[in-house]
Scaffold this motif. Structure first.
Motif, short mmCIF file in Angstrom:
data_model
loop_
_atom_site.label_atom_id
_atom_site.label_comp_id
_atom_site.label_asym_id
_atom_site.label_seq_id
_atom_site.Cartn_x
_atom_site.Cartn_y
_atom_site.Cartn_z
N GLN A 4 0.83 -1.20 0.00
CA GLN A 4 0.00 0.00 0.00
C GLN A 4 0.87 1.26 0.00
OE1 GLN A 4 -3.48 -0.52 2.38
NE2 GLN A 4 -4.13 1.60 2.23
N GLY A 5 1.91 1.22 -0.80
CA GLY A 5 2.81 2.36 -0.92
C GLY A 5 4.19 1.92 -1.33
N LYS A 6 5.02 1.54 -0.38
CA LYS A 6 6.38 1.15 -0.71
C LYS A 6 6.41 -0.20 -1.45
CE LYS A 6 7.07 -0.83 3.90
NZ LYS A 6 7.86 -0.77 5.15
N LEU A 7 7.41 -0.34 -2.31
CA LEU A 7 7.64 -1.57 -3.06
C LEU A 7 8.77 -2.32 -2.37
CD1 LEU A 7 7.13 -3.30 -5.64
CD2 LEU A 7 8.86 -1.88 -6.77
N CYS A 8 8.51 -3.54 -1.92
CA CYS A 8 9.45 -4.28 -1.08
C CYS A 8 10.03 -5.49 -1.79
CB CYS A 8 8.76 -4.74 0.21
SG CYS A 8 8.04 -3.41 1.18
N PHE A 9 11.33 -5.67 -1.64
CA PHE A 9 12.00 -6.91 -2.04
C PHE A 9 11.93 -7.83 -0.83
CE2 PHE A 9 13.59 -3.89 -5.03
CZ PHE A 9 13.97 -4.59 -6.17
N LYS A 10 11.27 -8.98 -0.98
CA LYS A 10 11.01 -9.87 0.15
C LYS A 10 11.70 -11.22 -0.05
CE LYS A 10 7.80 -8.91 2.62
NZ LYS A 10 7.51 -8.08 3.83
N ILE A 11 11.92 -11.91 1.05
CA ILE A 11 12.40 -13.29 1.01
C ILE A 11 11.62 -14.09 2.05
CG2 ILE A 11 14.30 -12.94 2.67
CD1 ILE A 11 15.92 -14.90 0.81
N SER A 12 11.27 -15.32 1.69
CA SER A 12 10.49 -16.18 2.59
C SER A 12 11.39 -17.25 3.18
CB SER A 12 9.34 -16.83 1.82
OG SER A 12 8.70 -17.81 2.62
#
Length: 244
Positions: A143-151
């Motif tokens: 809902q705003g920032k674009l995140c690089f994620k890891i699971s």
């Protein structure tokens, strides 16, 4: 829904009738959710389908039908308002409308409402889902920032790495690639968390979504999101968490 379908099948068998399963929905659901409904044997009939049908009878003479039609148009207008409302003023309906736009024009994995254990809920969208040496990595709009994620929990391999070690190593891969490519819009998160799904780098909303005081330029935003997906994809072949 399976119970409804089985009940209908029994009734049709008893009375030698033909069954048709329809999922009536005036709210909004992700395409992933609707695809699961289709697999259960139901044909979705959504708000836009309702509007198209009811617009054929504008002078029905029924106050109930007229009110229902008006309400559906109001809902649709609220979801379409993301294109005519300054980005910084978007409400939940705007974000849902935007995510539905991405489904049709960019192709994304899923979107839904997230209720974290601590903090306010937000609408998120997962843009892609890849694997880095057995660990799921993906881009997520929060809902705003674009995140690089890891699971950590969805890994395809067993690992001796702690969550923080995994997070730090993937962050370093992203940081070095961004530095090498002079990609100055990808930053370290304000705070590193440790959990099952971890943010390792972020792009501020203003850098990909645009000026919060201005309306969205959808073609520009689509181009930027494709750029970040390509950036992530290019990290995967040679990345190694044990040597990063």
């Amino acid at each position: 829904m399976e119970r409804y379908r089985l009940s209908g099948e029994r009734w049709c068998k008893k009375y030698n009738a033909q069954l048709g399963c329809v999922y009536l929905k005036t709210g909004s659901e992700s395409q992933k959710s609707l695809n699961l409904i289709k697999k259960d044997g139901f044909a979705p009939f959504d708000r836009e389908d309702f509007i198209a049908l009811l617009d054929q009878y504008p002078d029905s003479g029924s106050d109930i039908l007229t009110d229902f039609r008006t309400r559906l148009h109001q809902l649709q207008k609220a979801h379409d308002a993301f294109e005519t409302t300054p980005v910084g003023q978007w409400d939940d309906a705007c974000w849902i409308g935007f995510y539905q736009y991405l489904e049709k024009n960019l192709g994304i994995i899923d979107w839904n409402l997230v209720n974290p254990p601590s903090g306010a809920s937000f609408w998120n969208a997962v843009l892609n889902w890849d694997y880095w040496n057995g660990f799921p990595v993906y881009l997520q709009i929060e809902q705003g920032k674009l995140c690089f994620k890891i699971s950590y929990i969805d890994a395809e391999i067993d690992t001796d790495l702690s969550k923080s070690e995994l997070r730090n190593r993937w962050h370093e891969v992203i940081r070095k690639a961004a530095q090498k490519q002079n990609e100055n819009t990808i930053h370290r998160p304000d705070r590193f968390g440790v959990g099952d799904y971890m943010t390792t780098a972020v792009v501020r909303a203003s850098d990909w979504l645009g000026d919060p005081q201005q309306n969205i330029e959808v073609t520009v935003v689509l181009s930027r999101l494709r750029h970040y997906r390509s950036f992530l994809q290019n990290l995967l072949p040679d990345a190694n968490p044990m040597t990063a």
